[in-house]
Structure formats: structure tokens, C-alpha cells
Design a protein around this motif. Structure first.
Motif, mmCIF file in Angstrom:
data_model
loop_
_atom_site.group_PDB
_atom_site.id
_atom_site.type_symbol
_atom_site.label_atom_id
_atom_site.label_comp_id
_atom_site.label_asym_id
_atom_site.label_seq_id
_atom_site.Cartn_x
_atom_site.Cartn_y
_atom_site.Cartn_z
ATOM 1 N N ALA A 26 34.719 36.010 35.063
ATOM 2 C CA ALA A 26 34.549 34.586 35.377
ATOM 3 C C ALA A 26 35.586 33.727 34.666
ATOM 4 C CB ALA A 26 33.150 34.126 34.981
ATOM 5 N N ALA A 27 36.188 34.234 33.610
ATOM 6 C CA ALA A 27 37.221 33.475 32.899
ATOM 7 C C ALA A 27 38.439 33.242 33.777
ATOM 8 C CB ALA A 27 37.639 34.211 31.635
ATOM 9 N N TYR A 28 38.627 34.076 34.775
ATOM 10 C CA TYR A 28 39.800 33.999 35.633
ATOM 11 C C TYR A 28 39.486 33.463 37.018
ATOM 12 C CZ TYR A 28 41.027 37.310 32.002
ATOM 13 O OH TYR A 28 41.210 37.915 30.796
ATOM 14 N N ASP A 29 38.277 33.698 37.482
ATOM 15 C CA ASP A 29 37.929 33.325 38.848
ATOM 16 C C ASP A 29 36.412 33.289 38.963
ATOM 17 O OD1 ASP A 29 37.992 32.901 41.625
ATOM 18 O OD2 ASP A 29 37.944 35.047 42.024
ATOM 19 N N ARG A 30 35.881 32.165 39.371
ATOM 20 C CA ARG A 30 34.433 32.079 39.501
ATOM 21 C C ARG A 30 34.055 31.172 40.659
ATOM 22 N NH1 ARG A 30 31.105 35.949 38.258
ATOM 23 N NH2 ARG A 30 29.062 35.176 37.819
ATOM 24 N N LEU A 31 32.849 31.313 41.068
ATOM 25 C CA LEU A 31 32.342 30.537 42.186
ATOM 26 C C LEU A 31 31.985 29.120 41.761
ATOM 27 C CD1 LEU A 31 29.994 33.290 43.600
ATOM 28 C CD2 LEU A 31 32.280 32.690 44.415
ATOM 29 N N ALA A 32 31.790 28.277 42.720
ATOM 30 C CA ALA A 32 31.391 26.898 42.455
ATOM 31 C C ALA A 32 30.065 26.870 41.704
ATOM 32 C CB ALA A 32 31.260 26.138 43.774
ATOM 33 N N GLY A 33 29.881 25.833 40.920
ATOM 34 C CA GLY A 33 28.639 25.668 40.184
ATOM 35 C C GLY A 33 28.634 26.325 38.823
ATOM 36 N N THR A 56 33.578 28.589 29.043
ATOM 37 C CA THR A 56 33.222 29.275 27.786
ATOM 38 C C THR A 56 33.746 30.703 27.762
ATOM 39 O OG1 THR A 56 31.012 29.963 28.582
ATOM 40 C CG2 THR A 56 31.175 27.848 27.428
ATOM 41 N N LYS A 57 33.727 31.375 28.890
ATOM 42 C CA LYS A 57 34.248 32.750 28.909
ATOM 43 C C LYS A 57 35.763 32.772 28.725
ATOM 44 C CE LYS A 57 30.380 34.783 29.003
ATOM 45 N NZ LYS A 57 29.972 35.677 27.911
ATOM 46 N N ALA A 58 36.465 31.784 29.267
ATOM 47 C CA ALA A 58 37.904 31.661 29.015
ATOM 48 C C ALA A 58 38.146 31.326 27.543
ATOM 49 C CB ALA A 58 38.507 30.596 29.919
ATOM 50 N N GLY A 59 37.263 30.533 26.953
ATOM 51 C CA GLY A 59 37.372 30.196 25.535
ATOM 52 C C GLY A 59 37.242 31.407 24.640
ATOM 53 N N GLY A 103 34.034 41.906 31.524
ATOM 54 C CA GLY A 103 33.251 42.540 32.577
ATOM 55 C C GLY A 103 33.748 42.057 33.930
ATOM 56 N N GLY A 104 33.750 42.929 34.887
ATOM 57 C CA GLY A 104 34.235 42.565 36.216
ATOM 58 C C GLY A 104 33.113 42.476 37.218
ATOM 59 N N TYR A 105 33.491 42.181 38.433
ATOM 60 C CA TYR A 105 32.527 42.108 39.519
ATOM 61 C C TYR A 105 32.162 43.512 39.951
ATOM 62 C CZ TYR A 105 34.324 37.395 39.656
ATOM 63 O OH TYR A 105 34.712 36.141 39.308
ATOM 64 N N ARG A 106 30.943 43.682 40.363
ATOM 65 C CA ARG A 106 30.484 44.983 40.814
ATOM 66 C C ARG A 106 30.038 44.870 42.267
ATOM 67 N NH1 ARG A 106 32.073 44.995 36.386
ATOM 68 N NH2 ARG A 106 31.452 46.212 34.597
ATOM 69 N N LEU A 107 30.499 45.797 43.070
ATOM 70 C CA LEU A 107 30.049 45.855 44.447
ATOM 71 C C LEU A 107 28.955 46.917 44.536
ATOM 72 C CD1 LEU A 107 33.468 45.714 46.308
ATOM 73 C CD2 LEU A 107 31.860 43.850 45.920
#
Length: 115
Positions: free
Chosen positions: A67-74, A81-84, A108-112
């Protein structure tokens, strides 16, 4: 020492923006200030360790998120904070350079998953 703070904004699925300041402050308090406090106390304890044969006293592993690099709206506050956490780790590692303490971040990354 593994350091993995996480809390979510209560409105994350409603995509309410701007989010209330109280929600942002709560996430910063838990995810950044909490991580910093745990890290500084852990490092104080680690520095009391005798170095091993390689000169290492211990390791701090902070957990961030994709999420520090790419996250959804909201999720503005959570993403910030994760980028911090990532931004805090490199200077901490440099501060402890030569003292036998390594500081790293894992994201942690996204999991499919099959539906």
C-alpha cells in the motif's frame, strides 16, 4: 525484533474523503509513532547485546505494505503511514551503521486467491 503495526481507517470501504482528522491521527499514532517507540526500545535492548563473531548484535525488521506504493481509494492515511515506515527505516539503518544492528523493511504484497 519484528515490528508490524497496522490499523485501518474505519471508513476505508466507504471512500469518504476528506477523512476525519481524528482517523488520520489514530493511524499515524499506531502505525508510525507506535513503530518508532517499539523500535527505539528494542534498539536500546539490542545495543546491550554482546556482538557475535560477525560483529552483529541484532536485527530490526519493520513491516510496511505494498500500500505504500499503490493503494485503492479511501486509504490515504493507511498508505501515508506505510510509506512513512519505509522512510523511517533507511535513516534508522544509517544511524545504527557500525553498531552491529541491521534495520530492514519488508513489504507485504497483494495476494490473489481463487474465488
Amino acid at each position: 525484533m519484528a515490528n508490524s503495526p497496522a490499523t485501518w481507517p474505519p471508513h476505508r470501504k466507504t471512500r469518504r474523503y476528506p477523512a476525519p482528522l481524528e482517523d488520520f491521527e489514530r493511524l499515524v499514532s499506531t502505525n508510525l509513532i507506535g513503530l518508532f517507540n517499539v523500535m527505539r526500545h528494542a534498539v536500546s535492548a539490542i545495543l546491550r547485546n554482546e556482538p557475535d563473531e560477525n560483529g552483529e548484535r541484532g536485527v530490526v525488521v519493520n513491516t510496511s505494505s505494498a500500500a505504500a506504493y499503490d493503494r485503492l481509494a479511501g486509504q490515504t492515511a493507511y498508505t501515508a503511514t506505510k510509506a512513512g515506515i519505509i522512510g523511517m527505516t533507511l535513516p534508522a539503518a544509517r544511524d545504527l551503521l557500525g553498531k552491529g544492528v541491521r534495520v530492514n523493511t519488508i513489504d507485504g504484497g497483494y495476494r490473489l486467491a481463487a474465488q
